[in-house]
Every structure is written in C-alpha cells, then in structure tokens.
Design a protein around this motif. Sequence first.
Motif, PDB file in Angstrom:
ATOM      1  N   GLY A  11      -2.130  -1.028  11.874  1.00  0.00           N
ATOM      2  CA  GLY A  11      -1.585   0.253  12.291  1.00  0.00           C
ATOM      3  C   GLY A  11      -2.589   1.347  12.562  1.00  0.00           C
ATOM      4  N   GLY A  12      -3.831   1.187  12.120  1.00  0.00           N
ATOM      5  CA  GLY A  12      -4.841   2.199  12.412  1.00  0.00           C
ATOM      6  C   GLY A  12      -4.719   3.422  11.530  1.00  0.00           C
ATOM      7  N   VAL A  13      -5.083   4.581  12.080  1.00  0.00           N
ATOM      8  CA  VAL A  13      -5.091   5.809  11.289  1.00  0.00           C
ATOM      9  C   VAL A  13      -4.571   6.975  12.114  1.00  0.00           C
ATOM     10  CG1 VAL A  13      -7.517   6.172  11.883  1.00  0.00           C
ATOM     11  CG2 VAL A  13      -6.535   7.417   9.967  1.00  0.00           C
ATOM     12  N   VAL A  14      -3.751   7.805  11.479  1.00  0.00           N
ATOM     13  CA  VAL A  14      -3.320   9.073  12.049  1.00  0.00           C
ATOM     14  C   VAL A  14      -3.435  10.116  10.946  1.00  0.00           C
ATOM     15  CG1 VAL A  14      -1.733   7.998  13.692  1.00  0.00           C
ATOM     16  CG2 VAL A  14      -0.893   8.699  11.431  1.00  0.00           C
ATOM     17  N   GLY A  15      -3.174  11.366  11.285  1.00  0.00           N
ATOM     18  CA  GLY A  15      -3.155  12.425  10.292  1.00  0.00           C
ATOM     19  C   GLY A  15      -1.756  12.969  10.131  1.00  0.00           C
ATOM     20  N   THR A  16      -1.460  13.463   8.957  1.00  0.00           N
ATOM     21  CA  THR A  16      -0.143  14.053   8.743  1.00  0.00           C
ATOM     22  C   THR A  16      -0.025  15.322   9.589  1.00  0.00           C
ATOM     23  OG1 THR A  16      -1.066  15.102   6.769  1.00  0.00           O
ATOM     24  CG2 THR A  16       0.228  13.114   6.440  1.00  0.00           C
ATOM     25  N   PRO A  17       1.088  15.501  10.314  1.00  0.00           N
ATOM     26  CA  PRO A  17       1.194  16.608  11.280  1.00  0.00           C
ATOM     27  C   PRO A  17       1.213  17.983  10.658  1.00  0.00           C
ATOM     28  CG  PRO A  17       3.283  15.441  11.073  1.00  0.00           C
ATOM     29  CD  PRO A  17       2.268  14.617  10.337  1.00  0.00           C
ATOM     30  N   GLY A  18       1.621  18.097   9.411  1.00  0.00           N
ATOM     31  CA  GLY A  18       1.702  19.409   8.787  1.00  0.00           C
ATOM     32  C   GLY A  18       0.368  20.109   8.649  1.00  0.00           C
ATOM     33  N   SER A  19      -0.730  19.354   8.744  1.00  0.00           N
ATOM     34  CA  SER A  19      -2.047  19.944   8.551  1.00  0.00           C
ATOM     35  C   SER A  19      -2.418  20.926   9.657  1.00  0.00           C
ATOM     36  CB  SER A  19      -3.104  18.839   8.468  1.00  0.00           C
ATOM     37  OG  SER A  19      -3.103  18.056   9.644  1.00  0.00           O
ATOM     38  N   VAL A  20      -1.690  20.881  10.755  1.00  0.00           N
ATOM     39  CA  VAL A  20      -1.952  21.838  11.839  1.00  0.00           C
ATOM     40  C   VAL A  20      -1.702  23.265  11.360  1.00  0.00           C
ATOM     41  CG1 VAL A  20      -1.235  22.578  14.140  1.00  0.00           C
ATOM     42  CG2 VAL A  20      -1.435  20.138  13.620  1.00  0.00           C
ATOM     43  N   THR A  21      -0.696  23.452  10.525  1.00  0.00           N
ATOM     44  CA  THR A  21      -0.346  24.787  10.047  1.00  0.00           C
ATOM     45  C   THR A  21      -0.586  24.978   8.557  1.00  0.00           C
ATOM     46  OG1 THR A  21       1.948  24.024   9.807  1.00  0.00           O
ATOM     47  CG2 THR A  21       1.368  25.169  11.845  1.00  0.00           C
ATOM     48  N   ASN A  22      -0.844  23.888   7.837  1.00  0.00           N
ATOM     49  CA  ASN A  22      -1.044  23.965   6.394  1.00  0.00           C
ATOM     50  C   ASN A  22      -2.219  23.081   6.017  1.00  0.00           C
ATOM     51  OD1 ASN A  22      -0.977  23.792   3.616  1.00  0.00           O
ATOM     52  ND2 ASN A  22       1.222  23.414   3.474  1.00  0.00           N
ATOM     53  N   LEU A  23      -3.378  23.695   5.801  1.00  0.00           N
ATOM     54  CA  LEU A  23      -4.603  22.946   5.557  1.00  0.00           C
ATOM     55  C   LEU A  23      -4.469  21.998   4.370  1.00  0.00           C
ATOM     56  CD1 LEU A  23      -7.555  22.532   6.356  1.00  0.00           C
ATOM     57  CD2 LEU A  23      -8.157  24.410   4.828  1.00  0.00           C
ATOM     58  N   GLY A  24      -3.748  22.427   3.359  1.00  0.00           N
ATOM     59  CA  GLY A  24      -3.627  21.612   2.154  1.00  0.00           C
ATOM     60  C   GLY A  24      -2.741  20.400   2.295  1.00  0.00           C
ATOM     61  N   SER A  25      -2.112  20.233   3.460  1.00  0.00           N
ATOM     62  CA  SER A  25      -1.194  19.099   3.627  1.00  0.00           C
ATOM     63  C   SER A  25      -1.793  17.982   4.481  1.00  0.00           C
ATOM     64  CB  SER A  25       0.111  19.570   4.287  1.00  0.00           C
ATOM     65  OG  SER A  25      -0.113  19.939   5.638  1.00  0.00           O
ATOM     66  N   GLY A  26      -3.065  18.111   4.845  1.00  0.00           N
ATOM     67  CA  GLY A  26      -3.669  17.137   5.749  1.00  0.00           C
ATOM     68  C   GLY A  26      -4.153  15.880   5.061  1.00  0.00           C
ATOM     69  N   PHE A  27      -3.521  14.752   5.359  1.00  0.00           N
ATOM     70  CA  PHE A  27      -3.893  13.471   4.771  1.00  0.00           C
ATOM     71  C   PHE A  27      -4.067  12.436   5.876  1.00  0.00           C
ATOM     72  CE2 PHE A  27      -1.738  15.727   1.444  1.00  0.00           C
ATOM     73  CZ  PHE A  27      -2.339  15.327   0.260  1.00  0.00           C
ATOM     74  N   TYR A  28      -4.930  11.467   5.636  1.00  0.00           N
ATOM     75  CA  TYR A  28      -4.973  10.287   6.484  1.00  0.00           C
ATOM     76  C   TYR A  28      -3.788   9.393   6.146  1.00  0.00           C
ATOM     77  CZ  TYR A  28      -9.974  11.125   7.519  1.00  0.00           C
ATOM     78  OH  TYR A  28     -11.176  11.647   7.922  1.00  0.00           O
ATOM     79  N   GLU A  29      -3.267   8.694   7.146  1.00  0.00           N
ATOM     80  CA  GLU A  29      -2.259   7.687   6.868  1.00  0.00           C
ATOM     81  C   GLU A  29      -2.252   6.642   7.974  1.00  0.00           C
ATOM     82  OE1 GLU A  29       1.596   9.447   6.607  1.00  0.00           O
ATOM     83  OE2 GLU A  29       1.690   9.969   8.717  1.00  0.00           O
ATOM     84  N   THR A  30      -1.780   5.464   7.621  1.00  0.00           N
ATOM     85  CA  THR A  30      -1.581   4.380   8.573  1.00  0.00           C
ATOM     86  C   THR A  30      -0.095   4.273   8.865  1.00  0.00           C
ATOM     87  OG1 THR A  30      -3.510   3.124   7.852  1.00  0.00           O
ATOM     88  CG2 THR A  30      -1.778   1.891   8.952  1.00  0.00           C
ATOM     89  N   PRO A  31       0.329   4.427  10.126  1.00  0.00           N
ATOM     90  CA  PRO A  31       1.746   4.283  10.432  1.00  0.00           C
ATOM     91  C   PRO A  31       2.195   2.838  10.270  1.00  0.00           C
ATOM     92  CG  PRO A  31       0.463   4.499  12.443  1.00  0.00           C
ATOM     93  CD  PRO A  31      -0.482   4.727  11.310  1.00  0.00           C
ATOM     94  N   GLY A  79      -8.740   0.522  -3.936  1.00  0.00           N
ATOM     95  CA  GLY A  79      -9.214   1.856  -3.628  1.00  0.00           C
ATOM     96  C   GLY A  79      -8.220   2.669  -2.830  1.00  0.00           C
ATOM     97  N   VAL A  80      -8.430   3.964  -2.855  1.00  0.00           N
ATOM     98  CA  VAL A  80      -7.678   4.916  -2.042  1.00  0.00           C
ATOM     99  C   VAL A  80      -8.699   5.756  -1.280  1.00  0.00           C
ATOM    100  CG1 VAL A  80      -6.187   6.958  -2.086  1.00  0.00           C
ATOM    101  CG2 VAL A  80      -5.658   4.982  -3.534  1.00  0.00           C
ATOM    102  N   TYR A  81      -8.451   5.921   0.020  1.00  0.00           N
ATOM    103  CA  TYR A  81      -9.391   6.608   0.908  1.00  0.00           C
ATOM    104  C   TYR A  81      -8.855   7.981   1.277  1.00  0.00           C
ATOM    105  CZ  TYR A  81     -12.627   7.144   4.895  1.00  0.00           C
ATOM    106  OH  TYR A  81     -13.599   7.584   5.768  1.00  0.00           O
ATOM    107  N   SER A  82      -9.725   8.979   1.185  1.00  0.00           N
ATOM    108  CA  SER A  82      -9.367  10.339   1.537  1.00  0.00           C
ATOM    109  C   SER A  82     -10.484  10.953   2.371  1.00  0.00           C
ATOM    110  CB  SER A  82      -9.123  11.166   0.275  1.00  0.00           C
ATOM    111  OG  SER A  82      -8.602  12.440   0.597  1.00  0.00           O
TER     112      SER A  82
END
Length: 273
Positions: A11-31, A79-82
């Motif tokens: 699935g690769g990697v995307v970012g959580t969309p909320g990080s555009v307006t909320n810096l503290g909500s930005g996480f990596y994720e695989t769909p 492991g967990v990647y951030s």
Amino acid sequence: MKFAYEANAWGGVVGTPGSVTNLGSGFYETPGDVHGTLEAIAAVGYQGFELFDGNLLPFEESTSDFVAAVSGQGLEVAGVYSGGHLIYRDAHEDELARFDRSIRLAASVGARHYVIGGGAIRSTGRRDEDYRIAGEFLETVAERARAAGLVPSYHPHLGSLAQAPEQIDALFAATSIGLCADVAHIAAGGGDPEAVIRRYSDRLAYVHLKDLDATSQAFMPLGEGDLDLAGIIDAVVDAGYDDWITVELDGYTGDQSAAAARSLRFLQDGKLA
C-alpha cells in the motif's frame, strides 16, 4: 536474529489529511487492510513486522484488539515508524505532542523499536544550524521513547534532512540517538552502507534491509539488486547486533508476497536465521 517485514509494502505511504490544518495530527500511514497485511507477512514466514504510527490510530481506543490480531497471526511488533518536522523550533511543541501520542501507541501494542525518519528540508535548502536543532529535538524524543520502554533510532532517508553521508555525519554529531541503518536509502543517497554501519557500529540500534538497482534506483528484493549484502551483513554482525532485521520493499511493482518470500530465503540461506 529475528526477521520482520515492513507493512508499507502493501500500500505504500500517505499522510493523514488533518495535518494540513493541524500540525499535531500529521502521521504516516499505509492505506489498505492492516489485518490482511499481517496475514500476508505471517504466511510468508516472518516473525514480526513494522508499521507506520498512523496505522495504529484506528486502534487507539482498543489497542487490545490490535494486540490480539497480531498474536493471532503469531507475530510480534518489531517496530513503529514515525517522522516529523525537526528543524523548526516553533513547531516542536506541537510535534512533541504528536510524538508523545505516537510513542504511547507504539508502547501499548508491545513494539520494540521506535524509528524516527527523515526530517523536512527548508524550501531554500539545508542550513548548518538545522542539524543542531534537529539533533537537540531528537534527543528529547529519544528520551521519551526510552522512558516508554522503546528502542529509539533515527533513519536517514532519501529526500530528507539527512540523506548524503556528510549530512548523516552532521546530524549524528548533534545527537546521541541510535542509528536505524536502511541500507538501500544510504546507498541511494550516495553513501556506502557497510562503511556507515561500521562508522556508527556503537550506535547501531536497528536494521532495515532491502536491495537497490543502482541504475534505476529502484528498491529490490534481497539478492536481486547491486548492494554488497554479504559485506553489509558482516558489518552488522561485527557490530555485535543481535536484534530484529526488518526487510522493507516499498514501491516494488512485482508480487509483494513472492518478493517477501524470496528475501526471507536469501536471509535463511545466509544462515542468519
């Protein structure tokens, strides 16, 4: 050593969309379906897996469900990647809140390693002070990860603050965090993975293995690219490393399960199992 696989292969990697307006909500994720990915990793024969912290967010109120799913597949969380913005002091408060949340999630599911990857580059390019600022912040994050029972490490990454050998050296001079040696990223960034591992052998905390096609710069299953994996593995062994080896193959266009199986056979034939 035990062998794990990185879930981002499916699935690769995307970012959580909320990080555009909320810096503290930005996480990596695989769909995609995390449960299906765990099943695929277990079916190949790996003992563990790594995943992005964003993939734990849906289980934040029910981590026991995730732990049960992992156990049901006979796996462990290697492991967990951030990652995050490391060079902007004004952002550190928000970034630390997100890292704290990420660390809490990683610890709650029984992860061993906590990997911090990359770090942003300014639109105007890298500055000397960026390495010092990032290094200081990594110290804080690493301390909090260790306090939660995790093994923290920094992952040099293509397209990030620390990509080339001199950039890795500049950052590691400013922090004591351990090294997550992703050998293909180090090589694609212009470095010699074996040399980097030997240089930082006393700080080698975690290992990501994948091969690299030197011409196309594409990531490949182990043994199917141009890296001197025998020399790299010798350097890992000489460093006294005795922990998880996590195979990663993001961006590969072939059959992911078949590729994972070929990489595992490569490691087993090398008598590391």
